[in-house]
Design an enzyme around this catalytic site. Structure first.
Site, PDB file in Angstrom:
ATOM      1  N   GLU A  53      -6.113   7.070  -1.183  1.00 22.63           N
ATOM      2  CA  GLU A  53      -6.002   5.863  -0.368  1.00 22.63           C
ATOM      3  C   GLU A  53      -6.727   4.692  -1.032  1.00 22.63           C
ATOM      4  OE1 GLU A  53      -4.124   5.503   2.159  1.00 22.63           O
ATOM      5  OE2 GLU A  53      -3.586   7.595   2.495  1.00 22.63           O
ATOM      6  N   HIS A  66       0.830  -1.205   0.000  1.00 21.05           N
ATOM      7  CA  HIS A  66       0.000   0.000   0.000  1.00 21.05           C
ATOM      8  C   HIS A  66       0.865   1.256   0.000  1.00 21.05           C
ATOM      9  CE1 HIS A  66      -3.207   2.820   1.124  1.00 21.05           C
ATOM     10  NE2 HIS A  66      -2.329   3.314   1.985  1.00 21.05           N
ATOM     11  N   GLU A  67       1.897   1.267   0.842  1.00 27.29           N
ATOM     12  CA  GLU A  67       2.766   2.444   0.907  1.00 27.29           C
ATOM     13  C   GLU A  67       3.557   2.624  -0.386  1.00 27.29           C
ATOM     14  OE1 GLU A  67       2.566   4.667   3.190  1.00 27.29           O
ATOM     15  OE2 GLU A  67       1.081   3.451   4.231  1.00 27.29           O
TER      16      GLU A  67
END
Length: 284
Positions: A194, A136-137
């Protein structure tokens, strides 16, 4: 993907241009055209410094230090594997010696970034969950969200911290400077980033359910550990670590966690959530 990259580069340039224009206007009011040019030039120098060293400033502000392989032997290979799947250069690794579970990425983009992981996250997450959270990062890195986040968070955090120099005047300064920082945060950082990073990470690694589990675990584990940091750093983290009240509410940019988890569960139940040719389309 190309559209997201172009949009993030435009946002970073917009922030620099607005700040340069604002400082130039102040210079004009103080001393006319020559002073305006000087102030504008100094703002561009400052922007160059942030571009080159802003990630280090944020890492230092949040207590991160260079990671040593002996501290967690599997972390570096895991990060390298995820970076290869997402098509980014393996980031520099930093460790936050803190029991609060969190991780975040800072830097300029796919060719230059840093990933910070807390000891709390290493203890709280299973191997598959940690890999999904790292993905995700690094999806933020791939999309160049990280460039805008680094610029905006450093600017907003500087404004919030600047209010501390006011002594008895500090509360008044905080009520003036914090909304300015929050305005820039919400202008340049959309909650959708996100959701897009969740989808890219899950599709590239086939770990939609693992990422959903990781987000849930990070959120629940954070309820058990005390956490203190500038609320302006909220956009950096995988999940919002702050209570939605007071100053922290101004900087909230994460979409509802329930929405993210539901979308990930749906993605994990479809063929795209298990890795397919659409990965190349997403990261290409």
């Amino acid at each position: 993907m190309a559209r997201a990259v172009a949009l993030n580069l435009t946002k970073a340039l917009l922030l620099v241009a607005v700040l340069a224009a604002a400082l130039g206007a102040v210079g004009w009011l103080i001393g006319g055209f020559t002073t305006a040019l000087l102030f504008g030039f100094c703002s561009l120098l400052a922007a160059t410094g942030v571009y080159r060293y802003g990630d280090r400033a944020l890492l230092g502000m949040l207590g991160a230090r260079p990671f040593a392989l002996a501290e967690h032997p599997t972390l570096r290979p895991t990060v390298d594997t995820v970076a290869a799947k997402l098509g980014v250069r393996p980031p520099s690794l930093y460790l936050i010696p803190d029991g609060f579970p969190r991780l975040f990425a800072v830097g300029r983009g796919p060719s230059s970034s840093a990933l910070a992981v807390s000891t709390g996250a290493l203890r709280s997450l299973r191997g598959e969950e940690l890999e999904a959270a790292i993905a995700h990062e690094l999806a933020h890195v791939r999309r160049r969200d990280v460039l805008v986040q680094t610029f905006v968070v450093l600017f907003a955090a500087t404004l919030v911290e600047a209010s501390r120099i006011g002594g008895w005047f500090s509360r008044f300064l905080l009520y003036i400077l914090a909304p300015v920082g929050a305005a820039f945060v919400h202008l340049l950082l959309s909650p959708k980033r996100e959701l897009h990073s969740d989808a890219l990470a899950a599709t590239a690694t086939g770990g939609a359910h693992d990422l959903a589990d990781a987000l849930m675990r990070l959120d629940r584990a954070s309820e058990l550990v005390e956490f203190a940091a500038s609320p302006a750093t909220e956009p950096l983290y995988s999940v919002d670590p702050f209570e939605s009240e007071g100053i922290a509410r101004m900087f909230k940019t994460h979409p509802p966690l329930e929405l993210r988890i539901r979308r990930l569960r749906e993605l994990g139940s479809s063929s795209n959530g298990r890795g397919d040719p659409s990965v190349a389309e997403l990261i290409g």
